[in-house]
Design a protein around this motif. Structure first.
Motif, mmCIF file in Angstrom:
data_model
loop_
_atom_site.group_PDB
_atom_site.id
_atom_site.type_symbol
_atom_site.label_atom_id
_atom_site.label_comp_id
_atom_site.label_asym_id
_atom_site.label_seq_id
_atom_site.Cartn_x
_atom_site.Cartn_y
_atom_site.Cartn_z
ATOM 1 N N PHE A 174 0.837 -1.204 0.000
ATOM 2 C CA PHE A 174 0.000 0.000 0.000
ATOM 3 C C PHE A 174 0.872 1.254 0.000
ATOM 4 C CE2 PHE A 174 -4.100 -1.723 2.210
ATOM 5 C CZ PHE A 174 -4.262 -2.640 1.200
ATOM 6 N N SER A 224 -1.263 6.771 0.829
ATOM 7 C CA SER A 224 -2.667 7.156 1.016
ATOM 8 C C SER A 224 -3.333 6.305 2.102
ATOM 9 C CB SER A 224 -3.446 7.070 -0.304
ATOM 10 O OG SER A 224 -3.525 5.740 -0.772
ATOM 11 N N PHE A 225 -2.822 5.099 2.334
ATOM 12 C CA PHE A 225 -3.378 4.273 3.402
ATOM 13 C C PHE A 225 -3.030 4.864 4.765
ATOM 14 C CE2 PHE A 225 -3.320 0.751 6.448
ATOM 15 C CZ PHE A 225 -4.643 0.354 6.345
ATOM 16 N N LEU A 259 -5.241 7.727 5.474
ATOM 17 C CA LEU A 259 -6.569 7.306 5.919
ATOM 18 C C LEU A 259 -6.555 6.925 7.398
ATOM 19 C CD1 LEU A 259 -9.529 6.449 5.468
ATOM 20 C CD2 LEU A 259 -8.643 4.216 4.722
ATOM 21 N N TRP A 275 -15.145 -3.264 6.800
ATOM 22 C CA TRP A 275 -14.645 -3.158 5.432
ATOM 23 C C TRP A 275 -13.228 -3.702 5.448
ATOM 24 C CZ3 TRP A 275 -10.547 0.334 4.323
ATOM 25 C CH2 TRP A 275 -10.252 0.497 2.966
ATOM 26 N N HIS A 297 -10.229 -6.211 2.700
ATOM 27 C CA HIS A 297 -9.855 -6.672 1.363
ATOM 28 C C HIS A 297 -9.736 -8.184 1.386
ATOM 29 C CE1 HIS A 297 -8.367 -2.481 1.487
ATOM 30 N NE2 HIS A 297 -8.994 -2.470 0.337
ATOM 31 N N VAL A 300 -11.459 -2.816 -7.036
ATOM 32 C CA VAL A 300 -11.134 -1.391 -6.954
ATOM 33 C C VAL A 300 -9.634 -1.207 -7.149
ATOM 34 C CG1 VAL A 300 -13.044 -0.858 -5.358
ATOM 35 C CG2 VAL A 300 -10.784 -1.437 -4.444
ATOM 36 N N ARG A 301 -9.254 0.014 -7.322
ATOM 37 C CA ARG A 301 -7.844 0.395 -7.251
ATOM 38 C C ARG A 301 -7.749 1.368 -6.085
ATOM 39 N NH1 ARG A 301 -3.314 -0.809 -9.430
ATOM 40 N NH2 ARG A 301 -1.621 0.676 -9.344
ATOM 41 N N SER A 302 -7.119 0.912 -5.011
ATOM 42 C CA SER A 302 -6.971 1.725 -3.800
ATOM 43 C C SER A 302 -5.566 1.561 -3.251
ATOM 44 C CB SER A 302 -7.956 1.270 -2.711
ATOM 45 O OG SER A 302 -9.279 1.497 -3.082
ATOM 46 N N PHE A 303 -5.072 2.616 -2.661
ATOM 47 C CA PHE A 303 -3.776 2.589 -1.985
ATOM 48 C C PHE A 303 -2.656 2.133 -2.916
ATOM 49 C CE2 PHE A 303 -7.063 1.181 1.183
ATOM 50 C CZ PHE A 303 -7.337 2.452 1.643
ATOM 51 N N GLN A 345 -2.923 -0.100 -5.345
ATOM 52 C CA GLN A 345 -3.005 -1.516 -5.668
ATOM 53 C C GLN A 345 -4.363 -1.873 -6.262
ATOM 54 O OE1 GLN A 345 -0.395 -3.708 -5.162
ATOM 55 N NE2 GLN A 345 0.724 -1.864 -4.554
ATOM 56 N N GLU A 347 -12.347 -5.140 -2.560
ATOM 57 C CA GLU A 347 -12.910 -4.700 -1.285
ATOM 58 C C GLU A 347 -14.031 -5.641 -0.872
ATOM 59 O OE1 GLU A 347 -12.440 0.144 -1.396
ATOM 60 O OE2 GLU A 347 -14.409 -0.732 -1.767
#
Length: 161
Positions: free
Chosen positions: A31, A34-35, A38, A120, A122, A145-148, A150, A154
């Motif tokens: 990650f 941005s993680f 958060l 929530w 992954h 999704v594309r988050s952090f 990667q 989710e």
């Protein structure tokens, strides 16, 4: 074997919670920052205004008092609590500590009158998802999704009391 105890979270624990999450998810899941941002926001909001009658956090510590795990319970709405920021460090895994934290959190939510909980995560968090399932949680949704930084799937889980 190391004994662990669980105590209430205080704002003095925030630097450890943030650093442990940032380090673990960077090293294990790749990650990006941005993680950590958060997690920092969640902690800041919790410290600034959580309702101690309905929301709590717990820190598991080893025999020397060093933090090794954490979990939080916050209000999602009047009837539903949300499990947040569940982390057990590598050094403390495989000893039932995640189960103890989950039972502590769920017990707190029940005692406070919540009718259920949501979380929530992954799908890559295989051990945590297996723990939820073994303890009566149900997977209610999945989405790619594309988050952090990667590509992730989710998941949302829930349990009704």
């Amino acid at each position: 074997m190391t004994e662990f105890s669980i105590r209430s979270y205080t704002s003095r624990d925030a630097p450890w919670v943030l650093a442990a999450h940032a380090r673990h998810y960077r090293e294990v899941d790749g990650f990006d920052e941005s993680f950590a941002t958060l997690v920092e926001t969640i902690l800041r909001d919790f410290d600034a205004g959580h309702d101690p009658e309905r929301e709590a956090g717990w820190i598991a510590v080893d025999g020397a008092g060093a933090p090794v795990a954490c979990m939080f319970c916050v209000a999602l709405d009047a009837d539903t609590a949300k499990l947040r920021m569940f982390l057990v460090t590598d050094a403390a895994r495989g000893r039932g500590l995640g189960y103890r934290l989950l039972q502590t959190c769920m017990g707190f939510a029940r005692e406070r009158g919540y009718k259920g909980m949501r979380l929530w995560t992954h799908e890559s968090h295989v051990a945590a998802c297996a723990l939820y399932r073994r303890n009566g949680w149900s997977l209610v949704s999945c989405r790619s999704v594309r988050s952090f930084g990667q590509a992730l799937v989710e998941q949302e889980w829930q349990i009704r009391f």
